[in-house]
Design an enzyme around this catalytic site. Structure first.
Site: not given
Length: 539
Positions: A52, A59, A82, A195, A294
């Site tokens: 891949y 994708g 991208h 990635n 407090r």
């Protein structure tokens, strides 16, 4: 100062030195050998195999096989297609942090990148060649694809870069001046750079560093208010807080005791109420303070614990392999999965912004107590040191704090559960981790502004009450440093430079509260613009 990375796990202290103390980095020999071994294995392993992102599309288009002569161009296509980031550029320190995070991941030797890539990335970091990366674009599922594509773009010599001062130039021009060559892609370097979770993690680490500092400043502000109201000492005592078994509560109470140990203003409950017989039916002094004074250990305690948990998760993430696929040279195999998914970071960033929002709410309530004379009964309305009615004191500044807290509360809506499927439903559940980290950074920035209004009010109150010489040594030191920036004022004058100067001081000064006292170190020079405007304003 030089830090070797890759051989061992990076720590938060390493990031502090790299980001705020100008430490350079070098790649460890063991890490360099791992990278080279992994690359050589992958180069051989990919022959006649379907992997891949090397010889397939990306994708939902992974079913398309890519011919060998197109595989290099495929990587360039991924980067350029991208680089779609929009919105404001993120802070250069965030960019440097994410670059260190990405480099550290690649040095684990599971990404199959060429050794020249990690060497070039190291040069970029050491020379503050920081790509311009935009806030919008990542859904944090296949990693921070869009934001990290802008990093990859700069490494191939394209796009724009900035330095830590925000000066933007063309990448090619900057690297030519440094004698550097753009990286030439071999196998899968584009996918390996993009990635992963390094953008959200890098931003998150800077957030965590600032959050730690906010915690210490909030403890100090709370302690100074204890002094202003001449409170009793038992609410932050060891004995009271030790019987509630939470680490953060004990931590906060201990820090308060360290700050207040030499104060002459805090009163002993035993001395005033137990060893002396009280005969009046109605006490003029409060038996117990309001909760914002407090209950500080109980309120800030879980915030401290949250910050520590956030740091643990971020450091685990930054020292993890978080891309896909994983190239395992030792087992001579390649594993496909989802280590790029950002849920761990996203959830922690949502926790952090919620915790810091609560810290800002505590600060705003303490501020309101000081400004409301009907509550504190010791200070004029709005800590006004001028003529009541004619002058306004800190009245206008309260609006800034209140409205900013309201924004924090809105920003605290979680991103972690706000998944929107995309990418042809390939990414059908996503983390939104980068959004979560950037929203957390906004909440943190806002909270420094709120604390600035509170501290400005505190030092005005110190002067009204004439308490400077009665303060603890730690409180007195901070009071004096703030007074160097903003002298005491009674007449009305332009306020935003005063608030801005205090905010810059808090943001850029690291405070460490120990049993020996308070140590304060400035990480940058004071903002000259605010200094100049304060000096020119009538006070």
């Amino acid at each position: 100062m030089k830090i070797t990375i890759g051989n061992d796990h990076l720590t938060l202290e390493d990031f502090k030195k790299i980001l705020f103390e100008d430490a350079n980095i070098e790649i460890g020999n063991k890490a360099a050998k791992r990278v080279e071994k992994c690359y050589n294995f992958l180069e051989d392993f990919t022959k006649n195999k379907l992997i891949y992102g090397i010889n397939t599309g990306f994708g939902p288009m992974a079913q398309y096989r890519i011919e060998e002569e197109e595989q290099t161009q495929l990587q360039y296509n991924l980067i350029r297609s991208h680089t779609t980031g929009m919105g404001n550029p993120i802070s250069p320190v965030f960019v440097k942090s994410l670059m260190v995070a990405r480099l550290n991941t690649l040095l684990k030797g599971y990404s199959g990148v060429h050794p020249e890539l990690v060497e070039l990335l190291c040069e970029y970091i050491n020379n503050d060649v920081l790509p311009v990366i935009y806030e919008h674009g990542s859904v944090g599922a296949s990693g921070d694809l869009v934001q990290l594509s802008h990093l990859a773009l700069s490494l191939i010599g394209e796009g724009k870069v900035t330095d830590l001062k925000g000066n933007i130039q063309n990448t090619q021009h900057v690297i030519e001046e440094l004698g550097l060559e753009p990286f030439r892609i071999r196998l899968r370097e584009a996918l390996a750079l993009m990635n992963g979770t390094s953008a959200m993690t890098g931003v998150g680490i800077v957030n965590a560093i600032h959050a730690q500092n906010l915690m210490n400043w909030s403890i100090l502000a709370s302690a100074m208010i204890v002094e202003l109201v001449e409170s009793f000492d038992d609410h932050y005592s060891y004995e009271l807080n030790a019987v509630k078994l939470h680490e953060g509560q004990a931590f906060v109470a201990k820090k308060m005791r360290s700050v207040l140990k030499d104060s002459t203003l805090v009163r002993s409950r035993r001395e005033h109420h137990y060893e002396k017989k009280v005969t009046v039916n109605v006490l003029k002094e409060k038996m117990q303070e309001y909760y914002s004074i407090r209950c500080v250990p109980q309120i800030l305690g879980p915030i401290h614990d949250t910050i520590e948990q956030v740091i643990n998760v971020l450091i685990a993430e930054v020292n993890s392999v978080n891309d896909n696929p994983i190239v395992d040279a030792e087992r001579e195999d390649v594993y496909h999965g989802g280590n790029f998914h950002g849920d761990y970071v996203s959830l922690e960033m949502d926790k952090l912004k919620t915790a810091i929002t609560k810290l800002s709410m505590l600060s705003e309530r303490q501020l309101n107590y000081l400004l409301n004379d009907k509550l504190n009964q010791i200070l004029p309305p709005f800590v006004n040191l001028g003529k009541l009615g004619f002058n306004l004191g800190m009245q206008g500044a309260q609006f800034v704090a209140t409205s900013t807290v309201a924004e924090n509360q809105t920003l605290s809506f979680p991103m972690y559960v706000h998944s929107i499927p995309n990418n042809n439903d390939n990414q059908d559940i996503v983390s939104m981790g980068s959004n979560a980290a950037l929203l957390a950074s906004k909440v943190i920035e806002n909270t420094f502004q709120i604390l600035a209004v509170e501290f400005l009010t505190i030092i005005q109150a110190v002067d009204y009450l004439g308490f400077e010489d009665k303060l603890s040594s730690c409180s007195k030191r901070v009071y004096q440093q703030l007074r160097e920036l903003v002298p005491v004022f009674s007449n009305d004058s332009i306020m935003y430079p005063k608030i801005g100067a205090v905010k810059e001081y808090l943001y850029n000064t690291t405070i460490d509260i120990t049993s020996k006292g308070c140590k304060m170190e400035s990480t940058v020079e004071t903002n000259a613009e605010f200094e100049m405007e304060v000096e020119c304003c009538p006070v």
